[in-house]
Enzyme design. Sequence first.
Site, PDB file in Angstrom:
ATOM      1  N   LYS A  23       1.649 101.916 -46.740  1.00 52.65           N
ATOM      2  CA  LYS A  23       2.585 102.022 -45.598  1.00 52.65           C
ATOM      3  C   LYS A  23       3.951 101.494 -46.007  1.00 52.65           C
ATOM      4  O   LYS A  23       4.979 102.115 -45.749  1.00 52.65           O
ATOM      5  CB  LYS A  23       2.062 101.199 -44.430  1.00 52.65           C
ATOM      6  CG  LYS A  23       3.114 100.865 -43.372  1.00 52.65           C
ATOM      7  CD  LYS A  23       2.579 100.086 -42.209  1.00 52.65           C
ATOM      8  CE  LYS A  23       2.704  98.610 -42.394  1.00 52.65           C
ATOM      9  NZ  LYS A  23       4.031  98.021 -42.094  1.00 52.65           N
ATOM     10  N   ASN A  24       3.956 100.338 -46.713  1.00 49.69           N
ATOM     11  CA  ASN A  24       5.228  99.663 -46.999  1.00 49.69           C
ATOM     12  C   ASN A  24       5.987 100.268 -48.164  1.00 49.69           C
ATOM     13  O   ASN A  24       7.029  99.760 -48.556  1.00 49.69           O
ATOM     14  CB  ASN A  24       4.994  98.160 -47.195  1.00 49.69           C
ATOM     15  CG  ASN A  24       4.580  97.516 -45.887  1.00 49.69           C
ATOM     16  OD1 ASN A  24       4.707  98.123 -44.817  1.00 49.69           O
ATOM     17  ND2 ASN A  24       4.044  96.308 -45.960  1.00 49.69           N
ATOM     18  N   ARG A  93      10.677  98.044 -37.110  1.00 43.87           N
ATOM     19  CA  ARG A  93      11.725  97.343 -37.868  1.00 43.87           C
ATOM     20  C   ARG A  93      12.028  98.070 -39.168  1.00 43.87           C
ATOM     21  O   ARG A  93      13.171  98.071 -39.639  1.00 43.87           O
ATOM     22  CB  ARG A  93      11.230  95.940 -38.154  1.00 43.87           C
ATOM     23  CG  ARG A  93      12.083  95.208 -39.096  1.00 43.87           C
ATOM     24  CD  ARG A  93      11.526  93.873 -39.489  1.00 43.87           C
ATOM     25  NE  ARG A  93      12.181  93.420 -40.672  1.00 43.87           N
ATOM     26  CZ  ARG A  93      13.436  92.993 -40.712  1.00 43.87           C
ATOM     27  NH1 ARG A  93      14.120  92.949 -39.600  1.00 43.87           N
ATOM     28  NH2 ARG A  93      13.972  92.609 -41.840  1.00 43.87           N
ATOM     29  N   CYS A 117      10.099  90.210 -33.967  1.00 45.02           N
ATOM     30  CA  CYS A 117       8.733  90.676 -33.710  1.00 45.02           C
ATOM     31  C   CYS A 117       7.845  89.437 -33.678  1.00 45.02           C
ATOM     32  O   CYS A 117       8.304  88.310 -33.797  1.00 45.02           O
ATOM     33  CB  CYS A 117       8.300  91.646 -34.785  1.00 45.02           C
ATOM     34  SG  CYS A 117       8.153  90.823 -36.357  1.00 45.02           S
ATOM     35  N   ARG A 122      12.991  87.994 -38.279  1.00 48.31           N
ATOM     36  CA  ARG A 122      13.269  89.173 -39.113  1.00 48.31           C
ATOM     37  C   ARG A 122      14.787  89.408 -39.226  1.00 48.31           C
ATOM     38  O   ARG A 122      15.304  90.415 -38.770  1.00 48.31           O
ATOM     39  CB  ARG A 122      12.563  90.416 -38.562  1.00 48.31           C
ATOM     40  CG  ARG A 122      11.110  90.218 -38.191  1.00 48.31           C
ATOM     41  CD  ARG A 122      10.225  89.817 -39.342  1.00 48.31           C
ATOM     42  NE  ARG A 122      10.020  90.848 -40.331  1.00 48.31           N
ATOM     43  CZ  ARG A 122       9.082  91.778 -40.261  1.00 48.31           C
ATOM     44  NH1 ARG A 122       8.288  91.818 -39.230  1.00 48.31           N
ATOM     45  NH2 ARG A 122       8.950  92.682 -41.221  1.00 48.31           N
ATOM     46  N   ASP A 125      20.582  89.212 -42.512  1.00 46.09           N
ATOM     47  CA  ASP A 125      21.787  88.662 -43.171  1.00 46.09           C
ATOM     48  C   ASP A 125      21.840  89.010 -44.659  1.00 46.09           C
ATOM     49  O   ASP A 125      22.924  89.280 -45.202  1.00 46.09           O
ATOM     50  CB  ASP A 125      21.846  87.147 -42.959  1.00 46.09           C
ATOM     51  CG  ASP A 125      20.588  86.438 -43.424  1.00 46.09           C
ATOM     52  OD1 ASP A 125      19.482  86.978 -43.185  1.00 46.09           O
ATOM     53  OD2 ASP A 125      20.677  85.367 -44.041  1.00 46.09           O
ATOM     54  N   ASP A 306       0.778  89.441 -46.220  1.00 47.88           N
ATOM     55  CA  ASP A 306       0.083  90.462 -45.420  1.00 47.88           C
ATOM     56  C   ASP A 306      -1.430  90.369 -45.536  1.00 47.88           C
ATOM     57  O   ASP A 306      -2.138  91.106 -44.850  1.00 47.88           O
ATOM     58  CB  ASP A 306       0.546  91.865 -45.827  1.00 47.88           C
ATOM     59  CG  ASP A 306       2.006  92.079 -45.486  1.00 47.88           C
ATOM     60  OD1 ASP A 306       2.612  93.024 -46.014  1.00 47.88           O
ATOM     61  OD2 ASP A 306       2.559  91.271 -44.707  1.00 47.88           O
ATOM     62  N   VAL A 328       6.485  82.753 -46.143  1.00 43.13           N
ATOM     63  CA  VAL A 328       7.357  83.931 -46.077  1.00 43.13           C
ATOM     64  C   VAL A 328       7.913  84.153 -44.681  1.00 43.13           C
ATOM     65  O   VAL A 328       9.100  84.392 -44.500  1.00 43.13           O
ATOM     66  CB  VAL A 328       6.597  85.196 -46.570  1.00 43.13           C
ATOM     67  CG1 VAL A 328       7.450  86.442 -46.428  1.00 43.13           C
ATOM     68  CG2 VAL A 328       6.166  85.004 -48.029  1.00 43.13           C
ATOM     69  N   ARG A 398      -0.704 101.074 -36.399  1.00 43.70           N
ATOM     70  CA  ARG A 398       0.595 101.187 -37.077  1.00 43.70           C
ATOM     71  C   ARG A 398       0.407 101.257 -38.585  1.00 43.70           C
ATOM     72  O   ARG A 398       1.196 101.867 -39.299  1.00 43.70           O
ATOM     73  CB  ARG A 398       1.477  99.990 -36.747  1.00 43.70           C
ATOM     74  CG  ARG A 398       1.944  99.941 -35.320  1.00 43.70           C
ATOM     75  CD  ARG A 398       2.980  98.879 -35.149  1.00 43.70           C
ATOM     76  NE  ARG A 398       4.000  99.025 -36.193  1.00 43.70           N
ATOM     77  CZ  ARG A 398       4.967  98.124 -36.365  1.00 43.70           C
ATOM     78  NH1 ARG A 398       5.007  97.044 -35.627  1.00 43.70           N
ATOM     79  NH2 ARG A 398       5.876  98.307 -37.303  1.00 43.70           N
TER      80      ARG A 398
HETATM   81  C1  EPZ Z   1       8.285  93.814 -45.748  1.00 40.73           C
HETATM   82  O1  EPZ Z   1       8.966  93.300 -44.616  1.00 40.73           O
HETATM   83  C2  EPZ Z   1       6.976  94.390 -45.208  1.00 40.73           C
HETATM   84  N1  EPZ Z   1       7.245  95.432 -44.238  1.00 40.73           N
HETATM   85  C3  EPZ Z   1       6.140  93.282 -44.548  1.00 40.73           C
HETATM   86  O2  EPZ Z   1       4.888  93.852 -44.174  1.00 40.73           O
HETATM   87  C4  EPZ Z   1       5.875  92.202 -45.588  1.00 40.73           C
HETATM   88  O3  EPZ Z   1       5.171  91.151 -44.971  1.00 40.73           O
HETATM   89  C5  EPZ Z   1       7.203  91.679 -46.137  1.00 40.73           C
HETATM   90  O4  EPZ Z   1       7.963  92.781 -46.691  1.00 40.73           O
HETATM   91  C6  EPZ Z   1       7.005  90.643 -47.226  1.00 40.73           C
HETATM   92  O5  EPZ Z   1       6.226  91.184 -48.242  1.00 40.73           O
HETATM   93  C7  EPZ Z   1       7.621  96.661 -44.673  1.00 40.73           C
HETATM   94  O6  EPZ Z   1       7.757  96.897 -45.865  1.00 40.73           O
HETATM   95  C8  EPZ Z   1       7.854  97.695 -43.628  1.00 40.73           C
HETATM   96  P1  EPZ Z   1      11.400  90.514 -46.173  1.00 40.73           P
HETATM   97  P2  EPZ Z   1      10.521  92.836 -44.760  1.00 40.73           P
HETATM   98  O7  EPZ Z   1      12.760  91.084 -45.984  1.00 40.73           O
HETATM   99  O8  EPZ Z   1      11.241  93.744 -45.678  1.00 40.73           O
HETATM  100  C9  EPZ Z   1      13.563  86.754 -44.305  1.00 40.73           C
HETATM  101  C10 EPZ Z   1       3.133  94.414 -42.733  1.00 40.73           C
HETATM  102  O9  EPZ Z   1       2.272  93.764 -42.118  1.00 40.73           O
HETATM  103  N2  EPZ Z   1      14.787  87.550 -44.369  1.00 40.73           N
HETATM  104  O10 EPZ Z   1      10.899  90.257 -47.565  1.00 40.73           O
HETATM  105  O11 EPZ Z   1      11.049  92.626 -43.392  1.00 40.73           O
HETATM  106  C11 EPZ Z   1      12.647  87.254 -43.202  1.00 40.73           C
HETATM  107  O12 EPZ Z   1      13.044  86.703 -41.964  1.00 40.73           O
HETATM  108  C12 EPZ Z   1       4.564  93.920 -42.770  1.00 40.73           C
HETATM  109  O13 EPZ Z   1       2.919  95.481 -43.356  1.00 40.73           O
HETATM  110  C13 EPZ Z   1      15.994  86.932 -44.099  1.00 40.73           C
HETATM  111  O14 EPZ Z   1      16.053  85.742 -43.827  1.00 40.73           O
HETATM  112  O15 EPZ Z   1      10.302  91.415 -45.465  1.00 40.73           O
HETATM  113  C14 EPZ Z   1      11.305  86.793 -43.634  1.00 40.73           C
HETATM  114  O16 EPZ Z   1      11.111  85.448 -43.226  1.00 40.73           O
HETATM  115  C15 EPZ Z   1       4.734  92.583 -42.055  1.00 40.73           C
HETATM  116  N3  EPZ Z   1      17.126  87.680 -44.135  1.00 40.73           N
HETATM  117  C16 EPZ Z   1      11.401  86.837 -45.165  1.00 40.73           C
HETATM  118  O17 EPZ Z   1      12.789  86.927 -45.488  1.00 40.73           O
HETATM  119  C17 EPZ Z   1      17.103  89.022 -44.423  1.00 40.73           C
HETATM  120  O18 EPZ Z   1      18.173  89.655 -44.451  1.00 40.73           O
HETATM  121  C18 EPZ Z   1      10.684  88.038 -45.770  1.00 40.73           C
HETATM  122  O19 EPZ Z   1      11.315  89.177 -45.281  1.00 40.73           O
HETATM  123  C19 EPZ Z   1      15.858  89.631 -44.688  1.00 40.73           C
HETATM  124  C20 EPZ Z   1      14.706  88.885 -44.658  1.00 40.73           C
END
Ligand code: EPZ
Length: 420
Positions: A23-24, A93, A117, A122, A125, A306, A328, A398
């Site tokens: 999915k991701n 998202r 969420c 999420r 920045d 995950d 995370v 989803r």
């Molecule tokens: C992706 O989310 C995945 N979703 C998530 O899977 C997965 O848990 C995550 O990566 C980590 O592996 C998809 O790919 C659709 P991040 P993403 O940006 O891209 C912070 C599932 O269950 N952050 O690595 O949103 C954020 O708040 C889902 O399949 C900032 O602070 O993950 C979080 O605490 C859940 N600023 C951390 O980084 C930003 O600009 C990780 O977020 C971006 C992120």
Amino acid sequence: MGEIIKVRGGRHLSGTVNVEGAKNSALKLMAASVIAQGVTVIENVPDIADVTIMSEVLRILGATVVRGDHTLEIDTSYLISYETPYELVAKMRASISILGPLITRFGCAKVAMPGGCQIGSRKLDLHISGLQALGVEFNTEHGFIHATTPHGLRGATITLEFPSVGATENLMMAGISAEGRTVIDNAAREPEIVDLANMLNEMGADIRGQGTPVIEIQGTRDFVPCTHRTVGDRIEAGTFLVAGALCGGPLTVCGVNPAHLDLALAKLRKMGCVIEANGDCITVSRDKPLQPTDIQTLPHPGFPTDLQAQFMVLCALAQGNSVITENVFENRFMFAGELTRMGAVIRIEGHHALIQGIERLSGAPVSSTDLRGGAALVLAGLVADGETIVSGTEHIDRGYECYVEKLAFLGADIERGPSA
Ligand code: EPZ
């Protein structure tokens, strides 16, 4: 909306299931199709609700999306808009992954601010500051992010404060068309990042270092559509391997690269499972009591966040105490509250879940708080005494295709039905 999953515990699970495409990754490959005019074909696409939403996003931009058997044909020859509406971004998202492709295709984008969420705020920045370094200018008003590139895109060296998956993806998809060289330092290393970079290179990009902390991109301008097969879903595979660890096995998952689950497999071994990897298949079995273990979720190659909820079910039934630390996301323990309704003994202290293993869980009505928590509640129901009724199946749908059917095929006493 509003279906439930009914599962009666105690069955032995064994057999083989194929996992779908990730999915991701699939959602981002779909977004990347916007970059080149023409027909992009994506294979091994899971049949899940989020793919339906991303297809809708593409259609609203003017693409045509034809869905075959786990295949999408996306024609982006005549895009008419660079705007993604709030109702779709609010639903998913991952729609934010359209930002980079739109900037490369049109030089501008208008994307609704995604809401938070259940698992955290999420933030965006890192996406925004990274894109600004490439020359993108932003203003946000009325809940929309307006991105423009009045002076075009120029390569830059960007160091991510956190190896954000989404930010790395958006920066790659914009950086491939920036003039000169772009370096993303402290980049995310997830297999889905590698899959996306490989597809972008098939489209004419020049990306190196994907899968390492430093991704280097030489900007190009001409992109062509391609046919690309989505990498197997390591999280779906890990979810079924936990089912096998809970219910005995031997349970085999196929269609995944075992190297993408190194740490999760090591944890299963540590907890008393026998793991065999053979080609794109992994087999788990267990005939000894579950041993406790400590888990720290981290960006890849660390333990995947995950799979945190799924492994919490294993820890809840281990012979001793375990500690799971969620590094995370800032709020990814809501699932624990539901698991305690089934008798688990869990204390949350900030980012730590302190789990005291018990003999048996007891079936109860529980509700999914998020995608992975919902899938994990079903896993708990597989081994709980009596019947567990999991509501909120829309969360599970989803990200999991035929989750109930696959578990039933493996021997689970499980069915899906309308909520009472
Ligand atoms: C992706 O989310 C995945 N979703 C998530 O899977 C997965 O848990 C995550 O990566 C980590 O592996 C998809 O790919 C659709 P991040 P993403 O940006 O891209 C912070 C599932 O269950 N952050 O690595 O949103 C954020 O708040 C889902 O399949 C900032 O602070 O993950 C979080 O605490 C859940 N600023 C951390 O980084 C930003 O600009 C990780 O977020 C971006 C992120």
